[in-house]
Design a protein around this motif. Structure first.
Motif, PDB file in Angstrom:
ATOM      1  N   ILE A 245       0.885  -1.176   0.000  1.00  0.00           N
ATOM      2  CA  ILE A 245       0.000   0.000   0.000  1.00  0.00           C
ATOM      3  C   ILE A 245       0.914   1.215   0.000  1.00  0.00           C
ATOM      4  CG2 ILE A 245      -1.835   1.259   1.171  1.00  0.00           C
ATOM      5  CD1 ILE A 245      -2.775  -1.271   2.468  1.00  0.00           C
TER       6      ILE A 245
ATOM      7  N   MET B  15       2.039   4.982   0.077  1.00  0.00           N
ATOM      8  CA  MET B  15       1.560   6.242   0.645  1.00  0.00           C
ATOM      9  C   MET B  15       2.273   7.423  -0.005  1.00  0.00           C
ATOM     10  SD  MET B  15       1.491   7.694   4.560  1.00  0.00           S
ATOM     11  CE  MET B  15       3.265   7.686   4.725  1.00  0.00           C
TER      12      MET B  15
ATOM     13  N   THR C 149      -8.760   1.105  -1.429  1.00  0.00           N
ATOM     14  CA  THR C 149      -8.684   0.621  -0.046  1.00  0.00           C
ATOM     15  C   THR C 149      -9.939  -0.181   0.310  1.00  0.00           C
ATOM     16  OG1 THR C 149      -7.397   2.591   0.498  1.00  0.00           O
ATOM     17  CG2 THR C 149      -8.369   1.376   2.348  1.00  0.00           C
TER      18      THR C 149
ATOM     19  N   THR D 298      -2.209   5.374  -2.627  1.00  0.00           N
ATOM     20  CA  THR D 298      -2.971   6.248  -1.721  1.00  0.00           C
ATOM     21  C   THR D 298      -2.275   7.599  -1.559  1.00  0.00           C
ATOM     22  OG1 THR D 298      -1.914   5.643   0.403  1.00  0.00           O
ATOM     23  CG2 THR D 298      -3.644   4.170  -0.417  1.00  0.00           C
TER      24      THR D 298
ATOM     25  N   ALA E  13      -7.477   7.138   7.109  1.00  0.00           N
ATOM     26  CA  ALA E  13      -6.026   7.035   7.323  1.00  0.00           C
ATOM     27  C   ALA E  13      -5.671   7.909   8.512  1.00  0.00           C
ATOM     28  CB  ALA E  13      -5.258   7.484   6.086  1.00  0.00           C
TER      29      ALA E  13
ATOM     30  N   LEU F 177      -5.959   2.879   7.577  1.00  0.00           N
ATOM     31  CA  LEU F 177      -4.565   2.619   7.234  1.00  0.00           C
ATOM     32  C   LEU F 177      -3.632   3.354   8.187  1.00  0.00           C
ATOM     33  CD1 LEU F 177      -4.702   2.992   3.336  1.00  0.00           C
ATOM     34  CD2 LEU F 177      -5.175   0.979   4.746  1.00  0.00           C
TER      35      LEU F 177
ATOM     36  N   ARG G 281      -0.860  -1.721   7.118  1.00  0.00           N
ATOM     37  CA  ARG G 281       0.379  -0.944   6.993  1.00  0.00           C
ATOM     38  C   ARG G 281       0.574  -0.401   5.586  1.00  0.00           C
ATOM     39  NH1 ARG G 281       4.379  -4.982  10.278  1.00  0.00           N
ATOM     40  NH2 ARG G 281       3.179  -4.941  12.207  1.00  0.00           N
ATOM     41  N   ARG G 282       1.271   0.724   5.547  1.00  0.00           N
ATOM     42  CA  ARG G 282       1.631   1.315   4.249  1.00  0.00           C
ATOM     43  C   ARG G 282       3.121   1.535   4.163  1.00  0.00           C
ATOM     44  NH1 ARG G 282      -2.112   6.473   3.322  1.00  0.00           N
ATOM     45  NH2 ARG G 282      -1.707   6.862   5.523  1.00  0.00           N
TER      46      ARG G 282
ATOM     47  N   THR H 280       6.047   4.185   2.556  1.00  0.00           N
ATOM     48  CA  THR H 280       6.160   5.588   2.183  1.00  0.00           C
ATOM     49  C   THR H 280       6.939   5.752   0.881  1.00  0.00           C
ATOM     50  OG1 THR H 280       6.284   6.027   4.541  1.00  0.00           O
ATOM     51  CG2 THR H 280       6.872   7.837   3.080  1.00  0.00           C
TER      52      THR H 280
END
Ligand SMILES: [Zn+2]
Length: 266
Positions: A8, A10, A49, A70, A172, A195, A212-213, A215
């Motif tokens: 995921i 971010m 999501t 996202t 989020a 999230l 979890r995401r 970065t």
């Protein structure tokens, strides 16, 4: 597929000339286009999501090699630069808005750079971007008392509902951090999933309120991005994320201590 590990991603701002406040967590429009090409060429399938969470909730199977794109906060570059690229590939994404940061009737002036207005948010929604909540004024939610915590969550949900005609299903956490109390309040407000900022890929076992995401930063090169969406060899990124999270925890602790000292002094 229930033990799938899903990247995921971010993002925050997509900008040619980001300001100092948003620079490190921004990406250039060119880098974003390149990264979406990596996803397309790699045969990954972006999903929203809500779609990921629905699959994990019902046991329905995920598309091959799922990935989530996202964006947090609601920077204008998401409309100006990211949307045309997403549209070109037919990729869905998720945008988490802090309703008090967007330009328009609810603007509290807290936005860190040029923010989206509601017409732009509606255009994003119509183009297949899921609009999720990211609180109203972007506070550290775990530091708020119950009343303010609830009002941050409810206000955000009601404004998005009013503006889009549809309640946000996903959330989020501002700063990526949550406590059990915050997760509980998010669930009770009606958000179906949330999230965090993680140091790893999302798995069903994390539960719907702590997915979890990873970065994506201005410093994330194409090779590192490829490793990131492959879910392999992200040690370097993860180590840095861990260090950031740890540094942040230290800042928070220091603040708490200062507050306690102040209180004791009063
Ligand atoms: Zn944020």
């Amino acid at each position: 597929m229930t033990d799938a590990r899903v990247p995921i991603l971010m993002y925050h701002s997509v900008a040619t000339e980001p300001n100092e406040a948003t620079r490190a967590l921004s990406v250039s429009p060119e880098a974003f286009a390149e990264q979406m090409a990596v996803i397309a060429d790699g045969g990954l399938t972006p999903v929203t999501t809500a779609a990921l969470a629905a699959c994990w909730r019902t046991g329905r199977s995920l598309p091959p090699r799922p990935v989530l794109v996202t964006f947090d906060d609601g920077y204008e570059g998401v409309h100006r630069h990211a949307l045309p690229v997403l549209a070109k590939h037919g990729f869905p994404a998720t945008l988490f808005v802090s309703t008090g940061w967007l330009r328009g009737p609810y603007d509290t002036g807290g936005g860190l750079d040029t923010m989206l207005d509601w017409d732009q948010v509606r255009e994003l929604a119509e183009a297949g971007v899921e609009i999720g909540g990211h609180s109203h004024s972007h506070p550290q939610l775990d530091q708020l008392d119950d009343r303010r915590l609830r009002s941050e969550l409810i206000l955000c949900k009601e404004i998005v509902s009013d503006q889009l005609g549809r309640a946000p299903a996903s959330f989020a956490y501002p700063y990526g951090y949550s406590s059990r109390r915050v997760r509980e309040a998010v669930r009770e407000t009606g958000y179906a999933q949330a999230l965090a900022v993680g140091n790893g890929l999302a798995r069903r076992a994390q539960g719907p309120y702590a997915l979890r995401r990873v970065t994506v930063r201005r410093s994330t090169g194409t090779a590192e991005f490829e490793r990131l969406v492959d879910g392999r060899a992200i040690g370097r990124t993860f180590a840095r994320d861990r260090a950031l999270t740890k540094g942040y925890a230290v800042v928070r602790r220091a603040r708490q201590v200062r507050r306690l000292v102040t209180r004791a002094g009063n």
